[in-house]
Design a protein around this motif. Structure first.
Motif, PDB file in Angstrom:
ATOM      1  N   ARG A 199       0.836  -1.202   0.000  1.00  0.00           N
ATOM      2  CA  ARG A 199       0.000   0.000   0.000  1.00  0.00           C
ATOM      3  C   ARG A 199       0.870   1.252   0.000  1.00  0.00           C
ATOM      4  O   ARG A 199       1.907   1.296   0.658  1.00  0.00           O
ATOM      5  N   LEU A 221      -4.532 -14.188   1.883  1.00  0.00           N
ATOM      6  CA  LEU A 221      -4.982 -13.137   2.779  1.00  0.00           C
ATOM      7  C   LEU A 221      -5.969 -12.233   2.045  1.00  0.00           C
ATOM      8  O   LEU A 221      -5.828 -11.998   0.840  1.00  0.00           O
ATOM      9  N   CYS A 242      -7.724  -6.479   2.201  1.00  0.00           N
ATOM     10  CA  CYS A 242      -7.686  -5.418   3.184  1.00  0.00           C
ATOM     11  C   CYS A 242      -6.534  -5.573   4.151  1.00  0.00           C
ATOM     12  O   CYS A 242      -6.262  -4.672   4.934  1.00  0.00           O
ATOM     13  N   VAL A 243      -5.842  -6.721   4.162  1.00  0.00           N
ATOM     14  CA  VAL A 243      -4.725  -6.947   5.077  1.00  0.00           C
ATOM     15  C   VAL A 243      -3.435  -6.590   4.367  1.00  0.00           C
ATOM     16  O   VAL A 243      -3.133  -7.150   3.320  1.00  0.00           O
ATOM     17  N   PRO A 244      -2.627  -5.624   4.902  1.00  0.00           N
ATOM     18  CA  PRO A 244      -1.372  -5.272   4.229  1.00  0.00           C
ATOM     19  C   PRO A 244      -0.400  -6.433   4.281  1.00  0.00           C
ATOM     20  O   PRO A 244      -0.332  -7.158   5.274  1.00  0.00           O
ATOM     21  N   SER A 272       2.446  -9.833   7.446  1.00  0.00           N
ATOM     22  CA  SER A 272       1.069  -9.796   7.936  1.00  0.00           C
ATOM     23  C   SER A 272       0.742 -10.987   8.823  1.00  0.00           C
ATOM     24  O   SER A 272      -0.093 -10.885   9.720  1.00  0.00           O
ATOM     25  N   GLN A 309      -1.108 -10.790  12.411  1.00  0.00           N
ATOM     26  CA  GLN A 309      -2.282 -11.562  12.810  1.00  0.00           C
ATOM     27  C   GLN A 309      -2.007 -12.320  14.116  1.00  0.00           C
ATOM     28  O   GLN A 309      -2.874 -12.429  14.990  1.00  0.00           O
ATOM     29  N   GLU A 354      -6.005  -2.668  14.248  1.00  0.00           N
ATOM     30  CA  GLU A 354      -6.822  -2.942  13.074  1.00  0.00           C
ATOM     31  C   GLU A 354      -7.309  -1.651  12.415  1.00  0.00           C
ATOM     32  O   GLU A 354      -7.414  -1.556  11.193  1.00  0.00           O
ATOM     33  N   TYR A 407      -4.152  -0.008  10.572  1.00  0.00           N
ATOM     34  CA  TYR A 407      -3.708  -0.710   9.367  1.00  0.00           C
ATOM     35  C   TYR A 407      -4.882  -1.143   8.500  1.00  0.00           C
ATOM     36  O   TYR A 407      -4.738  -1.993   7.611  1.00  0.00           O
ATOM     37  N   SER A 408      -6.090  -0.598   8.798  1.00  0.00           N
ATOM     38  CA  SER A 408      -7.280  -0.843   7.952  1.00  0.00           C
ATOM     39  C   SER A 408      -7.556  -2.318   7.771  1.00  0.00           C
ATOM     40  O   SER A 408      -7.780  -2.807   6.669  1.00  0.00           O
ATOM     41  N   ILE A 409      -7.483  -3.059   8.879  1.00  0.00           N
ATOM     42  CA  ILE A 409      -7.774  -4.495   8.857  1.00  0.00           C
ATOM     43  C   ILE A 409      -9.218  -4.689   9.292  1.00  0.00           C
ATOM     44  O   ILE A 409      -9.618  -4.248  10.370  1.00  0.00           O
ATOM     45  N   GLN A 410      -9.996  -5.356   8.464  1.00  0.00           N
ATOM     46  CA  GLN A 410     -11.427  -5.580   8.781  1.00  0.00           C
ATOM     47  C   GLN A 410     -11.694  -7.043   9.071  1.00  0.00           C
ATOM     48  O   GLN A 410     -11.020  -7.916   8.534  1.00  0.00           O
TER      49      GLN A 410
END
Length: 392
Positions: free
Chosen positions: A92, A281, A284-286, A363, A367, A386, A389-392
């Motif tokens: 990203r 993955l 949405c997960v960098p 990543s 996690q 979350e 790092y914009s993790i949903q």
């Protein structure tokens, strides 16, 4: 009947002899893993040399036979890849934060990340080897003048203006003949060499006596500080402060201590690292995050009393924890920073393999951290990570 049996035995013997002759040759033949690929290519598990994708591209399908090329595609918008790679995902692009006094110097492109700088009136201050922030430029005082103006990279440098000298961080008018006030030396009433020599001799005697006295006091002070420091460091290393643990974690720690006391093996059980396939993955997960920024968030969010419990749960050994406390006994924050850094760097995922870069955290490790935080009832910290790092 007997002749047929002898013929079969003779055939078996011949096959055995042939196997013994050719087995050493097969053992010496190069394996697929030892295969050397040309520069820019990498060996696959099937022993085929595939080309890496160029900067600005990511891997779609690797080659399936010699002479074929990998299928690469350009990074999508707001993503980049700045090196040769065979990663299925691009990274990203960084977003310059106006709230942190940053402005964009050059936009993100497929082959390079966004470049940010401090806006006018601010300069880049280095917090540690991984973290910087923009701070307001210093202003010279009334009795100072700037010898170096503030830039986005350096702060203002000031010095006292003419006929002034610095006293305890302040500029004051010159009153005596000193190194910074040489203009007053010409106005002294007496220029007799004999008088000047006597004054110099008396000055040096006074200075020598003062230096001896100061050295003695300083030596005693060093001995005292060394004793107190050693004592405190030993107390921090041997006696850990009680941790505020949940009931479930206390039961787990108690069972671990009981099993350790009945076994000759005193090794601390390591946390299981869940390795995840980056290609599986969600988008949405960098793929990687900068662990310097991540550690600073942890230092702000995780209570000090639970840091050591957290890094132990993540697999950091007590030897590494104690070493960090000894090396940084004056700064518990720096000691905790080194503990988290040891966790981030102890896995091959934090190195340069599979398209990764030094100082970046994979990543899968992120996690693992989120899972461990929730097990320790630190869900608020996990939610903050979350969000960042914009993790949903």
């Amino acid at each position: 009947m007997a002749g047929s049996r002898q013929s079969r035995m003779a055939a078996y013997g011949a096959l055995l002899l042939i196997g013994c002759v050719f087995t050493p040759t097969l053992a010496l033949s190069p394996t697929l893993k030892d295969k050397t690929c040309p520069y820019g290519d990498y060996p696959t598990e099937a022993g085929i040399c595939c080309n890496k994708c160029s900067p600005g591209f990511k891997l779609v399908h690797m080659c399936h036979a010699e002479g074929m090329r990998s299928n690469c595609t350009p990074c999508p918008a707001d993503q980049y890849m700045d090196q040769m790679n065979y990663s299925p995902k691009c990274m990203r692009c960084k977003q310059c934060k106006e709230s942190k006094q940053e402005v964009q110097e050059s936009k993100c492109e497929r082959h390079r990340d966004t470049i940010c700088r401090c806006k006018d009136g601010y300069y880049q201050f280095t917090i540690d080897s991984e973290t910087t922030e923009c701070r307001r430029c210093s202003q010279c005082g009334l009795d100072e003048k700037a010898v170096q103006i503030c830039t986005p990279k350096t702060n203002t440098v000031c010095k006292c203006k003419e006929n002034y000298h610095r006293v305890k961080r302040k500029c004051e008018p010159c009153k005596n003949c000193t190194t910074d006030c040489e203009h007053l030396c010409k106005l002294l009433p007496s220029h007799n060499p004999t008088v000047l020599e006597e004054r110099q001799n008396g000055f040096f005697i006074n200075v020598l006596a003062g230096v001896v006295a100061a050295a003695f006091i300083l030596l005693m002070l060093v001995f005292y500080v060394t004793y107190i420091t050693t004592k405190r460091c030993n107390e921090k290393t041997t006696v850990a402060p009680p941790l505020e643990l949940s009931d479930e974690v206390q039961i787990l720690v108690k069972k671990t201590e009981e099993s350790s006391s009945n076994s000759d093996n005193m090794a601390v059980p390591q946390a299981t690292v869940v390795e995840m396939d980056p290609s599986k993955l969600p988008d949405c997960v960098p793929l990687e995050v900068k662990f310097g920024d991540l550690i600073n968030i942890l230092l702000e969010m995780v209570p000090v009393s639970q840091v050591r419990q957290l890094v132990r749960s993540l697999g950091v050994s007590d030897i590494v924890i104690d070493r960090a406390l000894q090396d940084h006994c004056f700064s518990i924050r720096e000691a905790h920073y080194q503990m988290f850094r040891a966790w981030a760097e102890m896995s091959p995922l934090s190195g340069s393999g599979s398209g990764g870069r030094s100082g970046m955290l994979h990543s899968a490790k992120l996690q693992e951290l989120l899972h461990t935080l929730r097990k320790m009832h630190l869900g608020r910290t996990a939610e903050e990570l979350e969000r960042v790092y914009s993790i949903q």
